[in-house]
Design a protein around this motif. Sequence first.
Motif, PDB file in Angstrom:
ATOM      1  N   TYR A   1       8.774  -0.967  -6.388  1.00  0.00           N
ATOM      2  CA  TYR A   1       9.863  -0.390  -5.546  1.00  0.00           C
ATOM      3  C   TYR A   1      10.254   1.072  -5.800  1.00  0.00           C
ATOM      4  CZ  TYR A   1      10.042  -5.414  -3.905  1.00  0.00           C
ATOM      5  OH  TYR A   1       9.544  -6.533  -3.277  1.00  0.00           O
ATOM      6  N   PRO A   2       9.478   2.049  -5.690  1.00  0.00           N
ATOM      7  CA  PRO A   2       9.783   3.128  -6.353  1.00  0.00           C
ATOM      8  C   PRO A   2      10.559   4.135  -5.274  1.00  0.00           C
ATOM      9  CG  PRO A   2       7.517   3.435  -5.104  1.00  0.00           C
ATOM     10  CD  PRO A   2       8.077   1.601  -5.437  1.00  0.00           C
TER      11      PRO A   2
ATOM     12  N   ALA B   1       2.083  -1.858  -2.732  1.00  0.00           N
ATOM     13  CA  ALA B   1       2.410  -2.444  -1.138  1.00  0.00           C
ATOM     14  C   ALA B   1       3.473  -3.545  -1.439  1.00  0.00           C
ATOM     15  CB  ALA B   1       0.981  -2.764  -0.913  1.00  0.00           C
ATOM     16  N   ALA B   2       4.187  -3.653  -2.459  1.00  0.00           N
ATOM     17  CA  ALA B   2       5.043  -4.881  -2.389  1.00  0.00           C
ATOM     18  C   ALA B   2       6.124  -4.854  -1.324  1.00  0.00           C
ATOM     19  CB  ALA B   2       5.627  -5.090  -3.724  1.00  0.00           C
TER      20      ALA B   2
ATOM     21  N   ASP C   1       4.971  -4.447   5.459  1.00  0.00           N
ATOM     22  CA  ASP C   1       4.454  -5.293   6.381  1.00  0.00           C
ATOM     23  C   ASP C   1       3.116  -4.681   6.417  1.00  0.00           C
ATOM     24  OD1 ASP C   1       3.964  -2.794   7.855  1.00  0.00           O
ATOM     25  OD2 ASP C   1       5.579  -2.916   9.032  1.00  0.00           O
ATOM     26  N   PRO C   2       2.056  -5.680   6.908  1.00  0.00           N
ATOM     27  CA  PRO C   2       0.463  -5.575   6.968  1.00  0.00           C
ATOM     28  C   PRO C   2      -0.001  -4.200   7.299  1.00  0.00           C
ATOM     29  CG  PRO C   2       0.788  -7.540   7.949  1.00  0.00           C
ATOM     30  CD  PRO C   2       2.346  -6.751   7.924  1.00  0.00           C
ATOM     31  N   ARG C   3       0.809  -3.572   7.965  1.00  0.00           N
ATOM     32  CA  ARG C   3       0.147  -2.540   8.471  1.00  0.00           C
ATOM     33  C   ARG C   3       0.580  -1.293   7.314  1.00  0.00           C
ATOM     34  NH1 ARG C   3       1.893  -0.507  14.181  1.00  0.00           N
ATOM     35  NH2 ARG C   3       1.007  -2.220  14.801  1.00  0.00           N
ATOM     36  N   GLY C   4       1.963  -1.382   6.911  1.00  0.00           N
ATOM     37  CA  GLY C   4       2.193  -0.304   5.895  1.00  0.00           C
ATOM     38  C   GLY C   4       1.243  -0.624   4.684  1.00  0.00           C
ATOM     39  N   ARG C   5       0.956  -1.776   4.386  1.00  0.00           N
ATOM     40  CA  ARG C   5       0.146  -2.138   3.228  1.00  0.00           C
ATOM     41  C   ARG C   5      -1.179  -1.673   3.197  1.00  0.00           C
ATOM     42  NH1 ARG C   5       1.671  -6.600   0.477  1.00  0.00           N
ATOM     43  NH2 ARG C   5      -0.164  -6.913  -1.128  1.00  0.00           N
TER      44      ARG C   5
END
Lengths: 287, 275
Positions: free
Chosen positions: A92-93, A172-173, A176-180
């Motif tokens: 979570y940077p 990627a924690a 959403d899937p797209r952001g990931r």
Amino acid sequence: MTSAELKNVSYIYSRGTPFEKKAVKNVSVAFEKGKITGIIGHTGSGKSTLAQLINGLLEISEGEVFVDGQNIWENKKNIRSVRFNVGLVFQYPEYQLFEETVYKDIAFGPKNMGLDEGDIDKRVKTAAKEVGLDEALLDKSPFELSGGQKRRAAIAGVIAMQPEILILDEPAAGLDPRGRESIMKMLSSYCAESGASVVMISHSMEDIAQYCDDILVMNKGEVFFFGTTSEAFAMSGRLSLIGLAVPQVTRVLIELNKLGFDVSTSIYTVDDAVKEIEKLFGGGEKC
Amino acid sequence: MKDVTLGQFFPGNSIVHRTDARIKLLCVIAYIVGIFLAKSAAAYALVLVATVLLALVSSIPMSTLLKSLKPLTFIIIITSIINIFWYTAPEGAVPLVEFWKIKIYAGGLMTAVYMILRIACLIVGTSVLLTYTTSPIALTDAIESLLVPLKIIKLPVHEFAMMMTIALRFIPTLIEETNKIMAAQKSRGADFSSGGLTKRAKAMIPIIIPLFISAFRRADDLAIAMECRCYRGGSGRTKMNIKKLAPTDILLPLFTAAIIAGAVLLNKFVPFNIV
């Protein structure tokens, strides 16, 4: 070419107290330039500790760490400059953003390196481009951005230091899937373009399988396995012994194999699995 | 940052642990009064013995108690120096040591020793009676229930107690958060340990701003979570664990009463001082 190398590294938390705990035991690994290495392992297996040992945030208890061929603890006063060479992006940077504008925040690292204005400007803009941040966003406050954009801005802040090795803890924690997917793609293109090592700690076997060249499996502070991705996921039995699963597609293929279908079980990406299953239907014609 | 031991609680099952927190709170006040009442050597001895006794009964390790005194070393040294060197001796007192302008009197030494004893007993006694043996939750509960009379003058006692509980609850969380943010900024080359005062103060900005933001975020989340569970302040709320006084709860008040009575009596009847 290796960017960072660990030789027989151990780390003991709270040494000399009743809470003493060996978090990393006798780890020896080397990270290749231009390759993405995934680190997997259970919570408490020493992954995050390992990351902080490489950039000198934690001082190793035993062993040696080399970055760019240089023993990082040889001269303790230089430990700060080591950190410019080992970019570490925490979990979570986006929670460490603090400046008035995104531009200033990305410039924080390069500024600490003592670069001049022109150089900083160049680096900030390249880094923003690298992570896919629109230049119009640079003048905004980081707190006005969306979650995914904040994450990108934070990663850009580390990339702007142009480290030899970029370590990311769960990049990627919480996305959403797209952001990931876009973060992962961004990392893999960054790795190819910059020629730096990218090391990624992740719990998602799918991400690791799809994007990593090498895998380091940690278990109880020790190296359980270090090798290529296909080698790692070929040993699903051993992985499940330490409570780690192989990617879902690999599990599907393993089950198919058990049912008597002739499929390879060392496949770990969806694309390859599709091809393998199509083979069963005779030569890969689409249905 | 790891050494912050704000109100560190050592779970245990001694009589001190089991005594009702409200009783303990009142006893601490009485105990402090007892310490300050002591004037003669005998009274001080009594206070010292009582404190040691309390520590033994609570079964808190001695090393921990001694550690709790460590931050006070400076204060203890300063008060001792002041007491020894700035002692106004009574008429006709003979100094023990005399050289140049410095005169050290037995009386001054005695006061210094008394002072050290007083501070040590104060810290050890209150931490044994209260912070080390009472969980923060029990403590705030006790404060709330002792302050109930103030409701008559419309003081929001429950809200006050709730604030304290939440503050205590979030201390470790925020410390952890601070460590994380510090590590992250250090990774970007932030330097907290060199430079002058202004530079160091400026170096704190990258920590403080994210910390504030995260504190506000947590406060928001907590407020929503509390509202979701229909929290609307103190009126009409009941407690899950209603504290009832147990027969053993009488022991600690008797003990502190004995200290006070003993100190007063010893001051009067054994007014022996070494001076």
